[in-house]
Design a protein around this motif. Structure first.
Motif, PDB file in Angstrom:
ATOM      1  N   VAL A  19       0.862  -1.184   0.000  1.00 16.34           N
ATOM      2  CA  VAL A  19       0.000   0.000   0.000  1.00 16.34           C
ATOM      3  C   VAL A  19       0.895   1.229   0.000  1.00 16.34           C
ATOM      4  N   LYS A  20       0.535   2.215  -0.829  1.00 17.69           N
ATOM      5  CA  LYS A  20       1.277   3.477  -0.883  1.00 17.69           C
ATOM      6  C   LYS A  20       0.633   4.471   0.078  1.00 17.69           C
ATOM      7  N   GLN A  21       1.480   5.240   0.778  1.00 18.32           N
ATOM      8  CA  GLN A  21       1.027   6.341   1.621  1.00 18.32           C
ATOM      9  C   GLN A  21       1.840   7.566   1.246  1.00 18.32           C
ATOM     10  N   GLU A  22       1.185   8.521   0.554  1.00 20.39           N
ATOM     11  CA  GLU A  22       1.948   9.667   0.067  1.00 20.39           C
ATOM     12  C   GLU A  22       1.034  10.845  -0.216  1.00 20.39           C
ATOM     13  N   THR A  23       1.543  12.036   0.080  1.00 19.49           N
ATOM     14  CA  THR A  23       0.896  13.273  -0.349  1.00 19.49           C
ATOM     15  C   THR A  23       1.714  13.804  -1.520  1.00 19.49           C
ATOM     16  N   VAL A  24       1.019  14.155  -2.604  1.00 20.86           N
ATOM     17  CA  VAL A  24       1.664  14.595  -3.841  1.00 20.86           C
ATOM     18  C   VAL A  24       1.162  15.971  -4.240  1.00 20.86           C
ATOM     19  N   THR A  25       1.893  16.629  -5.124  1.00 20.06           N
ATOM     20  CA  THR A  25       1.477  17.911  -5.693  1.00 20.06           C
ATOM     21  C   THR A  25       0.955  17.645  -7.095  1.00 20.06           C
ATOM     22  N   VAL A  26      -0.204  18.208  -7.420  1.00 20.68           N
ATOM     23  CA  VAL A  26      -0.865  17.906  -8.685  1.00 20.68           C
ATOM     24  C   VAL A  26      -1.190  19.182  -9.458  1.00 20.68           C
ATOM     25  N   GLU A  27      -0.932  19.109 -10.757  1.00 21.09           N
ATOM     26  CA  GLU A  27      -1.396  20.097 -11.729  1.00 21.09           C
ATOM     27  C   GLU A  27      -2.227  19.310 -12.732  1.00 21.09           C
ATOM     28  N   PHE A  28      -3.121  19.970 -13.430  1.00 19.11           N
ATOM     29  CA  PHE A  28      -3.922  19.297 -14.448  1.00 19.11           C
ATOM     30  C   PHE A  28      -3.548  19.854 -15.813  1.00 19.11           C
ATOM     31  N   ALA A  29      -3.329  18.951 -16.761  1.00 21.34           N
ATOM     32  CA  ALA A  29      -2.836  19.329 -18.082  1.00 21.34           C
ATOM     33  C   ALA A  29      -3.834  20.209 -18.827  1.00 21.34           C
TER      34      ALA A  29
END
Length: 145
Positions: A19-29
């Motif tokens: 299981v992955k546990q992570e906070t990520v930064t997102v932009e939308f194309a």
């Protein structure tokens, strides 16, 4: 280099459930394009999520998969706005490779990803694959209970 095809980790005794546990930064194309990840090219369409992980790695997630797999990290962020997101916990299959390898992101073809000895093949669903470098895997994945 091993070229992996027709891979199904459900029947591989060496595969692990993680299981992955992570906070990520997102932009939308804003439009179609290509992002070069450490593992290979990731083509994307307008609206797809362009993700930067906590370890600085970058990758693409199609919008429909993103909507099902990620939630805003802050309640003030509207889903679909750029910002911090965390993944919904989901069990996936992982296999650490002992030599360099390549595989397509999808059983239907598409972008070809590459890994080195020690990196991990990820199977998110039948025919749906990824590659995670060993150092990143150690930081954001844990064995599923």
């Amino acid at each position: 280099m091993i070229e992996l095809k027709n891979l199904d980790l459900r029947s591989d005794a060496a595969a692990q459930r993680v299981v992955k546990q992570e906070t990520v930064t997102v932009e939308f194309a804003a439009g179609a394009g290509e992002l070069m990840s450490l593992e290979g090219p990731n083509r994307y369409a307008r609206g797809d999520a362009l993700i930067t992980g906590s370890t600085g790695d970058r990758w693409v997630v199609s919008r429909d998969r993103f909507d099902a797999k990620y939630v805003p990290a802050d309640a003030a962020l509207a889903h679909g706005d750029a910002g911090a997101y965390r993944n919904r916990p989901a069990i996936v299959l992982a296999l650490q490779m002992n030599e360099p390898f390549a595989l397509a992101r999808s059983a239907a073809g598409g972008d070809v990803l590459h890994g080195n000895a020690g990196d991990w093949v990820m199977q998110y669903a039948p025919g749906d694959y990824g590659v995670v470098q060993a150092a990143r895997f150690a930081k954001v994945y844990r064995t599923a209970d």
